[in-house]
Scaffold this motif. Structure first.
Motif, PDB file in Angstrom:
ATOM      1  N   PHE A 141      72.324  60.507   3.652  1.00 57.91           N
ATOM      2  CA  PHE A 141      72.567  61.394   2.515  1.00 57.91           C
ATOM      3  C   PHE A 141      72.859  62.799   3.024  1.00 57.91           C
ATOM      4  O   PHE A 141      72.013  63.436   3.641  1.00 57.91           O
ATOM      5  N   ALA A 142      74.070  63.279   2.779  1.00 51.20           N
ATOM      6  CA  ALA A 142      74.496  64.581   3.273  1.00 51.20           C
ATOM      7  C   ALA A 142      74.403  65.679   2.232  1.00 51.20           C
ATOM      8  O   ALA A 142      74.620  66.850   2.545  1.00 51.20           O
ATOM      9  N   GLY A 143      74.103  65.325   0.978  1.00 50.42           N
ATOM     10  CA  GLY A 143      74.008  66.341  -0.067  1.00 50.42           C
ATOM     11  C   GLY A 143      75.357  66.947  -0.400  1.00 50.42           C
ATOM     12  O   GLY A 143      76.404  66.307  -0.263  1.00 50.42           O
ATOM     13  N   PHE A 144      75.337  68.204  -0.828  1.00 46.56           N
ATOM     14  CA  PHE A 144      76.589  68.905  -1.133  1.00 46.56           C
ATOM     15  C   PHE A 144      77.259  69.367   0.161  1.00 46.56           C
ATOM     16  O   PHE A 144      76.589  69.963   1.016  1.00 46.56           O
ATOM     17  N   PRO A 145      78.561  69.117   0.329  1.00 41.98           N
ATOM     18  CA  PRO A 145      79.269  69.636   1.499  1.00 41.98           C
ATOM     19  C   PRO A 145      79.303  71.160   1.471  1.00 41.98           C
ATOM     20  O   PRO A 145      79.106  71.785   0.431  1.00 41.98           O
ATOM     21  N   VAL A 167      76.734  59.432   1.949  1.00 39.80           N
ATOM     22  CA  VAL A 167      76.606  59.733   0.517  1.00 39.80           C
ATOM     23  C   VAL A 167      76.598  61.253   0.329  1.00 39.80           C
ATOM     24  O   VAL A 167      75.824  61.958   0.992  1.00 39.80           O
ATOM     25  N   PHE A 168      77.450  61.729  -0.560  1.00 35.19           N
ATOM     26  CA  PHE A 168      77.569  63.157  -0.852  1.00 35.19           C
ATOM     27  C   PHE A 168      77.451  63.395  -2.354  1.00 35.19           C
ATOM     28  O   PHE A 168      77.716  62.500  -3.169  1.00 35.19           O
ATOM     29  N   TYR A 169      77.107  64.633  -2.709  1.00 37.40           N
ATOM     30  CA  TYR A 169      77.320  65.157  -4.055  1.00 37.40           C
ATOM     31  C   TYR A 169      78.488  66.135  -3.942  1.00 37.40           C
ATOM     32  O   TYR A 169      78.661  66.787  -2.907  1.00 37.40           O
ATOM     33  N   GLU A 170      79.283  66.254  -4.981  1.00 34.17           N
ATOM     34  CA  GLU A 170      80.327  67.279  -4.965  1.00 34.17           C
ATOM     35  C   GLU A 170      80.672  67.705  -6.387  1.00 34.17           C
ATOM     36  O   GLU A 170      80.515  66.937  -7.343  1.00 34.17           O
ATOM     37  N   ALA A 171      81.115  68.947  -6.499  1.00 31.23           N
ATOM     38  CA  ALA A 171      81.494  69.513  -7.798  1.00 31.23           C
ATOM     39  C   ALA A 171      82.961  69.202  -8.094  1.00 31.23           C
ATOM     40  O   ALA A 171      83.778  69.088  -7.169  1.00 31.23           O
ATOM     41  N   VAL A 224      79.808  60.805  -4.145  1.00 26.59           N
ATOM     42  CA  VAL A 224      80.856  60.273  -3.286  1.00 26.59           C
ATOM     43  C   VAL A 224      80.208  59.422  -2.196  1.00 26.59           C
ATOM     44  O   VAL A 224      79.339  59.894  -1.468  1.00 26.59           O
ATOM     45  N   VAL A 225      80.632  58.168  -2.108  1.00 26.47           N
ATOM     46  CA  VAL A 225      80.108  57.242  -1.101  1.00 26.47           C
ATOM     47  C   VAL A 225      81.262  56.820  -0.202  1.00 26.47           C
ATOM     48  O   VAL A 225      82.309  56.385  -0.691  1.00 26.47           O
TER      49      VAL A 225
END
Length: 283
Positions: A141-145, A167-171, A224-225
């Motif tokens: 899990f990388a969180g937000f780039p 796995v990322f979160y992104e806006a 985002v996976v």
């Protein structure tokens, strides 16, 4: 070593309370119970969390706890714990501490000997990973780039050779540039974007990064996976020296090449350096 039984002492407890990521039915009975019982509730955005409390008929004031006041607020929380008052830390959506403030508070509470209890519940990263269809274990899990393009590309370079599912979160307003950077650095891997998980417009978009990067109608919360690198892309059967030389030939500096081999093998960098230095001296 330290052993601690959270439910077999009379110390105050810091509860980490998971909240719905979309559908309000994602809440657990226990989460509602704890929100009603604790005398102090912390929330990242009190306006968002107050709506949740209202929905479950909980009439209680909320204290603000966010990235700008986390360190100062932690001291007052420890004071309350020292008085025997339990404290609940709520996320706006999902699990606290997942790309949310709270880590320093947890560390201080643990160091002071208080109970820290995390209530199981909804989490967008894990939910998205399981729905993606890409291997769920192992994952990273990388969180937000990083927001700045140059830092984001450096971050992606550091993840390029990881074999775990990423796995990322992104806006929404940054997703296009993020996908294009991944395509450029990772190559055309398979990826899945999960939009508005557990909400009415939940959508799962699967495809190659080259396909995903052409879309433009991004809205809502995004997970985002992305598939990890395939081991056959690099010959892992070679010696450490050969693996370091592979990355040097790919354009990496000697130091960066050794770091990449460390990431792939788990062998400490100083051991790789020592073996590389010894064998190159003999050549």
């Amino acid at each position: 070593m330290e052993r601690h039984f959270n439910y077999r002492n009379d110390k105050a407890t810091l509860y980490l309370i998971s909240t719905p990521i979309g559908n309000l039915d994602d809440i657990t009975f226990r989460a509602v119970k704890i929100m009603k019982e604790v005398p102090i509730l912390l929330a990242e955005d009190t306006r968002v969390s107050q709506k949740l409390l209202h929905h479950f008929d909980i009439d209680k004031p909320l204290q603000s706890f966010h990235e700008h006041n986390e360190y100062q607020k932690a001291d007052s929380v420890l004071t309350e714990l020292s008085k025997g008052n339990d404290v609940g830390l709520m996320s706006d959506a999902g699990m606290p501490l997942f790309s949310d403030p709270g880590s320093s508070l947890v560390q201080k509470a643990l160091a002071a000997g208080y109970n820290v209890v995390c209530l199981p519940g909804a989490n967008a990263a894990v939910t998205g990973l399981l729905m993606s269809g890409i291997n769920a274990t192992p994952f990273y899990f990388a969180g937000f780039p990083e927001r700045k393009a140059s830092k984001r590309r450096m971050q992606l370079e550091s993840l390029k050779y990881r074999q775990e599912t990423l796995v990322f979160y992104e806006a929404p307003h940054r997703i296009e540039s993020f996908l294009k950077d991944m395509l450029d650095i990772f190559g055309d891997r398979f990826g899945v974007i999960l939009r508005e998980i557990s909400k009415a417009y939940e959508e799962v978009i699967r495809g190659k990064l080259s396909e995903l990067s052409t879309l433009a109608d991004w809205k809502g919360e995004l997970v985002v996976v992305v598939a990890g690198t395939l081991p056959e892309k690099v010959d892992f059967s070679g010696s450490l020296v050969e693996q370091v030389d592979y990355f040097i030939n790919e354009g990496y500096s000697k130091t960066s090449a050794m770091k990449k081999v460390t990431e792939m093998t788990g062998i400490p960098k100083n051991e790789i350096y020592r073996e590389y230095l010894d064998k190159t001296k003999k050549q």
